[in-house]
Design an enzyme around this catalytic site. Structure first.
Site, short mmCIF file in Angstrom:
data_model
loop_
_atom_site.label_atom_id
_atom_site.label_comp_id
_atom_site.label_asym_id
_atom_site.label_seq_id
_atom_site.Cartn_x
_atom_site.Cartn_y
_atom_site.Cartn_z
NE ARG A 43 -32.03 -2.04 84.74
CZ ARG A 43 -31.12 -1.56 85.59
NH1 ARG A 43 -29.85 -1.43 85.20
NH2 ARG A 43 -31.44 -1.22 86.81
CG ASP A 152 -46.04 0.75 81.77
OD1 ASP A 152 -45.99 1.73 82.53
OD2 ASP A 152 -45.00 0.20 81.29
C1 LIG Z 1 -41.46 6.48 85.84
S1 LIG Z 1 -42.83 5.50 85.33
C2 LIG Z 1 -44.15 6.70 85.41
C3 LIG Z 1 -45.39 6.14 86.08
C4 LIG Z 1 -46.49 7.16 86.43
N1 LIG Z 1 -47.05 7.76 85.24
C5 LIG Z 1 -45.96 8.24 87.36
O1 LIG Z 1 -45.74 9.37 86.91
O2 LIG Z 1 -45.77 7.97 88.55
C6 LIG Z 1 -42.46 5.35 83.58
C7 LIG Z 1 -43.20 4.18 82.91
O3 LIG Z 1 -43.18 4.39 81.49
C8 LIG Z 1 -43.28 3.13 80.88
N2 LIG Z 1 -42.91 3.26 79.45
C9 LIG Z 1 -41.66 3.45 78.91
N3 LIG Z 1 -41.73 3.53 77.57
C10 LIG Z 1 -43.04 3.40 77.24
C11 LIG Z 1 -43.74 3.42 75.99
N4 LIG Z 1 -43.09 3.57 74.83
N5 LIG Z 1 -45.09 3.26 76.01
C12 LIG Z 1 -45.75 3.09 77.19
N6 LIG Z 1 -45.14 3.07 78.41
C13 LIG Z 1 -43.80 3.24 78.43
C14 LIG Z 1 -42.31 2.28 81.70
O4 LIG Z 1 -42.55 0.91 81.56
C15 LIG Z 1 -42.59 2.81 83.13
O5 LIG Z 1 -43.49 1.96 83.81
#
Ligand SMILES: C[S@@+](CC[C@H](N)C(=O)[O-])C[C@H]1O[C@@H](n2cnc3c(N)ncnc32)[C@H](O)[C@@H]1O
Length: 288
Positions: A43, A152
């Protein structure tokens, strides 16, 4: 060219990798160990190419000294893992409509506000699943002012959530009658969610490990924080656990992902076992 040759060409040494990982951790709470080097290099190389930087060093200096934070946001968007789908771990939505909301509503007069916060939202499948569950399965929905907030750290997934267009894979777990009721088919096989559902969720850009950013979230009754803590180390998990504690009303609930727990990171919460799921709760008589 192979990845390690490319990384070498861009001048990313092991020391640079560690410096970058430490910087990214401070900005996001996301921790990459050495096992993630391939993922991170790939990335980083993309961002170096897109920005036209000469090499990693040039890119990293520009990143740290940019005034508007735009490249940091692009980098965050590139580094996050956004896997999600409708009705993922649906037993927790069952628990929400069978138990949690009745308990929350039992503490409030009719007509008052109930606030649900889905963080992280990723591309929106989770908050929209909650909205569908509420409409379809919670009989008291008309008696309360329910607000669904969703956040997010990735601005690109938030844009996608607001657009509300989903692939067949993303809606595969949705019962067909909900798909027909709340979505319209697009010519290319994707599905567009109804405007009413899009308007029922308030999306916002938030870093859950930034206490300043989470300060405006208060009086929340239920938080869904699923499949995020797995990307954090214990310190970030603790910061997130405390921010969510401050955001919750006394007696409010948190649903975590199935492989996540508060047990090692916070003693602030009580564990509650319901027939559908185990959830964490801020005690009614809260202390801190
Ligand atoms: C695997 S997804 C989970 C989505 C949903 N909650 C689910 O369980 O299907 C993880 C998400 O966490 C977000 N993320 C990562 N670090 C974060 C942070 N410090 N604060 C808020 N969101 C974050 C990422 O951008 C990503 O979209």
């Amino acid at each position: 060219m192979k990845m390690d040759t490319l990384a070498a060409a861009a001048g990313i040494t092991q020391a640079d990798f560690h410096k970058f990982v430490e910087y990214f951790y401070r900005k996001t709470g996301i921790h990459f160990d050495d096992g993630k080097r391939y993922f991170v290099d790939k990335r980083l190389l993309e961002r170096i190419a897109v920005t036209g930087a000469a090499d990693f060093r040039g890119y990293f200096v520009a990143l740290r000294f940019e005034a508007d934070g735009r490249e940091l946001q692009n980098l965050i968007n590139a580094m996050t893992v956004n896997e999600t789908y409708f009705f993922r771990e649906a037993y927790q939505f069952d628990c929400l409509v069978n138990h949690l909301l009745d308990e929350v509503a039992g503490r409030k007069p009719k007509g008052s506000r109930i606030r649900i916060w889905s963080v992280p939202s990723s591309t929106g499948e989770e908050p929209y699943s909650i909205a569908i569950y509420l409409l379809e399965r919670w009989a008291r929905i008309a008696d309360y002012e329910v607000e669904i907030l969703s956040s997010d750290i990735d601005s690109k997934v938030l844009q996608s959530a607001r657009n509300g267009i989903y692939s067949p894979r993303s809606v595969a777990q949705l019962p067909r009658h909900y798909l027909n009721k709340y979505f319209t088919p697009c010519a290319n096989g994707d599905w567009r969610i109804s405007r009413d559902l899009v308007e029922s969720v308030e999306f916002s850009l938030v870093n859950l490990t930034d206490a300043n950013a989470t300060r405006r979230f208060r009086d929340i009754d239920v938080i869904f924080c699923r499949n995020l803590l797995i990307y954090f180390d214990d310190l970030s998990r603790r910061v997130a656990a405390e921010s969510m504690y401050d955001a919750l009303s006394p007696g409010g609930f948190i649903c975590l992902g199935h492989s996540e727990s508060m047990s090692r990171i916070s003693s602030l919460y009580k564990v509650r076992s319901f027939p559908d799921a185990m959830v964490h709760q801020k005690p009614l008589e809260h202390r801190k």
